[in-house]
Write an enzyme that holds these catalytic residues in place. Sequence first.
Site, PDB file in Angstrom:
ATOM      1  N   HIS A  80       0.874  -1.074   0.169  1.00  0.00           N
ATOM      2  CA  HIS A  80       0.165   0.000   0.162  1.00  0.00           C
ATOM      3  C   HIS A  80       0.701   1.222   0.052  1.00  0.00           C
ATOM      4  O   HIS A  80       1.362   1.739   1.102  1.00  0.00           O
ATOM      5  CB  HIS A  80      -0.947  -0.036   1.367  1.00  0.00           C
ATOM      6  CG  HIS A  80      -1.852   1.227   1.493  1.00  0.00           C
ATOM      7  ND1 HIS A  80      -3.205   1.022   1.136  1.00  0.00           N
ATOM      8  CD2 HIS A  80      -1.716   2.333   1.875  1.00  0.00           C
ATOM      9  CE1 HIS A  80      -3.856   2.016   1.666  1.00  0.00           C
ATOM     10  NE2 HIS A  80      -3.027   2.900   1.791  1.00  0.00           N
ATOM     11  N   CYS A 114      -4.070  10.449   4.388  1.00  0.00           N
ATOM     12  CA  CYS A 114      -4.576  10.221   5.564  1.00  0.00           C
ATOM     13  C   CYS A 114      -4.652  11.771   6.262  1.00  0.00           C
ATOM     14  O   CYS A 114      -3.470  12.294   6.738  1.00  0.00           O
ATOM     15  CB  CYS A 114      -3.809   9.310   6.439  1.00  0.00           C
ATOM     16  SG  CYS A 114      -4.506   9.101   7.937  1.00  0.00           S
TER      17      CYS A 114
HETATM   18  P1  HMG Z   1     -12.587   7.339  20.379  1.00  0.00           P
HETATM   19  O1  HMG Z   1     -13.112   8.536  20.603  1.00  0.00           O
HETATM   20  O2  HMG Z   1     -11.113   6.944  21.193  1.00  0.00           O
HETATM   21  O3  HMG Z   1     -13.611   6.049  20.597  1.00  0.00           O
HETATM   22  O4  HMG Z   1     -11.881   6.886  19.052  1.00  0.00           O
HETATM   23  P2  HMG Z   1     -14.353   5.798  21.907  1.00  0.00           P
HETATM   24  O5  HMG Z   1     -14.348   4.283  21.814  1.00  0.00           O
HETATM   25  O6  HMG Z   1     -13.935   6.303  23.078  1.00  0.00           O
HETATM   26  O7  HMG Z   1     -15.864   6.150  21.259  1.00  0.00           O
HETATM   27  C1  HMG Z   1     -16.214   7.724  21.390  1.00  0.00           C
HETATM   28  C2  HMG Z   1     -17.304   7.785  20.592  1.00  0.00           C
HETATM   29  O8  HMG Z   1     -17.119   7.324  19.290  1.00  0.00           O
HETATM   30  C3  HMG Z   1     -18.624   7.096  21.122  1.00  0.00           C
HETATM   31  O9  HMG Z   1     -19.876   7.832  20.818  1.00  0.00           O
HETATM   32  C4  HMG Z   1     -18.526   5.474  20.322  1.00  0.00           C
HETATM   33  O10 HMG Z   1     -19.755   4.957  20.268  1.00  0.00           O
HETATM   34  C5  HMG Z   1     -18.204   6.310  19.019  1.00  0.00           C
HETATM   35  P3  HMG Z   1     -20.458   8.616  21.756  1.00  0.00           P
HETATM   36  O11 HMG Z   1     -20.629   7.801  23.205  1.00  0.00           O
HETATM   37  O12 HMG Z   1     -19.550   9.862  22.064  1.00  0.00           O
HETATM   38  O13 HMG Z   1     -21.544   9.081  21.025  1.00  0.00           O
HETATM   39  N1  HMG Z   1     -17.608   5.161  18.032  1.00  0.00           N
HETATM   40  C6  HMG Z   1     -18.020   4.895  16.947  1.00  0.00           C
HETATM   41  N2  HMG Z   1     -19.003   5.510  16.190  1.00  0.00           N
HETATM   42  C7  HMG Z   1     -19.198   4.999  14.741  1.00  0.00           C
HETATM   43  N3  HMG Z   1     -18.262   3.886  14.163  1.00  0.00           N
HETATM   44  C8  HMG Z   1     -17.323   3.483  15.002  1.00  0.00           C
HETATM   45  C9  HMG Z   1     -17.018   4.138  16.490  1.00  0.00           C
HETATM   46  N4  HMG Z   1     -16.273   3.764  17.504  1.00  0.00           N
HETATM   47  C10 HMG Z   1     -16.585   4.521  18.470  1.00  0.00           C
HETATM   48  N5  HMG Z   1     -16.418   2.440  14.647  1.00  0.00           N
HETATM   49  C11 HMG Z   1     -11.810   5.511  17.035  1.00  0.00           C
HETATM   50  C12 HMG Z   1     -11.570   5.702  18.437  1.00  0.00           C
HETATM   51  C13 HMG Z   1     -10.961   4.285  16.724  1.00  0.00           C
HETATM   52  C14 HMG Z   1     -13.302   5.029  16.868  1.00  0.00           C
HETATM   53  C15 HMG Z   1     -11.323   6.446  16.385  1.00  0.00           C
HETATM   54  O14 HMG Z   1      -9.897   7.036  16.749  1.00  0.00           O
HETATM   55  C16 HMG Z   1     -11.677   6.377  14.832  1.00  0.00           C
HETATM   56  O15 HMG Z   1     -12.645   6.064  14.223  1.00  0.00           O
HETATM   57  N6  HMG Z   1     -10.476   6.621  14.207  1.00  0.00           N
HETATM   58  C17 HMG Z   1     -10.184   6.344  12.714  1.00  0.00           C
HETATM   59  C18 HMG Z   1      -9.433   7.213  12.026  1.00  0.00           C
HETATM   60  C19 HMG Z   1      -9.374   7.010  10.551  1.00  0.00           C
HETATM   61  O16 HMG Z   1     -10.299   6.644   9.953  1.00  0.00           O
HETATM   62  N7  HMG Z   1      -8.125   7.188   9.827  1.00  0.00           N
HETATM   63  C20 HMG Z   1      -8.211   6.805   8.504  1.00  0.00           C
HETATM   64  C21 HMG Z   1      -7.861   5.749   8.135  1.00  0.00           C
HETATM   65  S1  HMG Z   1      -6.592   4.766   8.215  1.00  0.00           S
HETATM   66  C22 HMG Z   1      -5.533   5.289   7.144  1.00  0.00           C
HETATM   67  O17 HMG Z   1      -6.249   6.271   6.272  1.00  0.00           O
HETATM   68  C23 HMG Z   1      -4.131   4.470   6.786  1.00  0.00           C
HETATM   69  C24 HMG Z   1      -4.192   3.344   5.612  1.00  0.00           C
HETATM   70  O18 HMG Z   1      -4.838   4.225   4.366  1.00  0.00           O
HETATM   71  C25 HMG Z   1      -2.826   2.722   5.561  1.00  0.00           C
HETATM   72  C26 HMG Z   1      -1.936   3.851   5.194  1.00  0.00           C
HETATM   73  O19 HMG Z   1      -1.833   4.396   4.417  1.00  0.00           O
HETATM   74  O20 HMG Z   1      -1.007   3.650   6.205  1.00  0.00           O
HETATM   75  C27 HMG Z   1      -5.377   2.205   6.323  1.00  0.00           C
HETATM   76 MG    MG Z   2      -3.350   4.789   2.997  1.00  0.00          MG
END
Ligand code: HMG
Ligand code: MG
Length: 279
Positions: free
Chosen positions: A204, A237
Amino acid sequence: MRHITIFEVGPRDGLQNIKNNIATADKVALINALSKTGLAKIEATSFVNPKWIPQLADAKEVMAQIERHKQVDYAVLTPNLVGLERAIAAKADEVAIFTSASEGFCQANLNCTIEQSFERFAPLMQKAKSAGIKVRGYISNIIECPFDGVTDPAIVANLTKRLINIGCYEVSLGDTLGKGDKNSVKTLMQHVTKQVPAQQLAGHFHDTYGRALENIDVCLEFGLSVFDSSIGGIGGCPYAPGAKGNVATEQLVQHVESLGFKTGIDVASLRDIAQNLPH
Ligand code: HMG
Ligand code: MG
């Protein structure tokens, strides 16, 4: 002739980083068009916290509205059990968990340590297994991290093995910043392929410095045959400052076919789609 699988990640990795609001209908139209090109894998969206990635807050609607093609697996990102449950409800064909080889990025992207990311994966893997849904793993910052600097390849190799051991069918190795070059990617592959066979690895490569294709060439020599790419090279990202898009799918298909590999993908259709991307 060796077959190369192209994993299209544009609708997820690409659209997650676009500042403008993209209409759900435009996302659906993009995925529908990509589905007709011969691609077998499309990462359609993310079931992450919408506060973290507002660009993909309409994941449920996107999955409900796309026209599904039998030969395509529609994949989504799921960072935790909540994400997996949403993905199952949306009838995703497979999901991907994601962690980082560096603590700084893990904290910025997932709000936890690497160890805690694996603690979140445990119940997810259990549920995915009982639901019969395939799980792919991602490791970010295989070469360098925007916060912690150069990555130790031994850490990547160990995490790759760990993701396979917990049940991932494949691990996609992410050069998030696009800092890799022939030498660093070769060293990394030497470490990783000692622990996990090339058949369970994918590349990737973000193309920030125009080196993605030469890095993919190194991986091809190590026997990898799955590569992620993004239509039109869109993406990056939001939690990796400076990261640009993945290698463009149309360039990658043309490149590997010119080397004599088969992809089964129609490059002319890809070019048409790349001319009319949502932005
Ligand atoms: P957090 O705030 O620590 O989560 O985030 P939490 O468990 O404390 O929950 C907080 C709130 O989020 C709660 O709701 C949960 O229900 C909700 P509230 O009580 O406040 O109403 N929640 C969710 N809602 C919907 N869907 C979920 C979910 N999980 C919790 N799945 C968390 C932790 C992991 C959720 C957050 O940090 C997050 O969503 N991160 C994602 C970041 C992301 O998507 N980054 C880009 C993708 S990675 C990338 O691009 C790299 C890649 O391409 C490879 C590369 O290039 O290297 C893959
Ligand atoms: Mg990526």
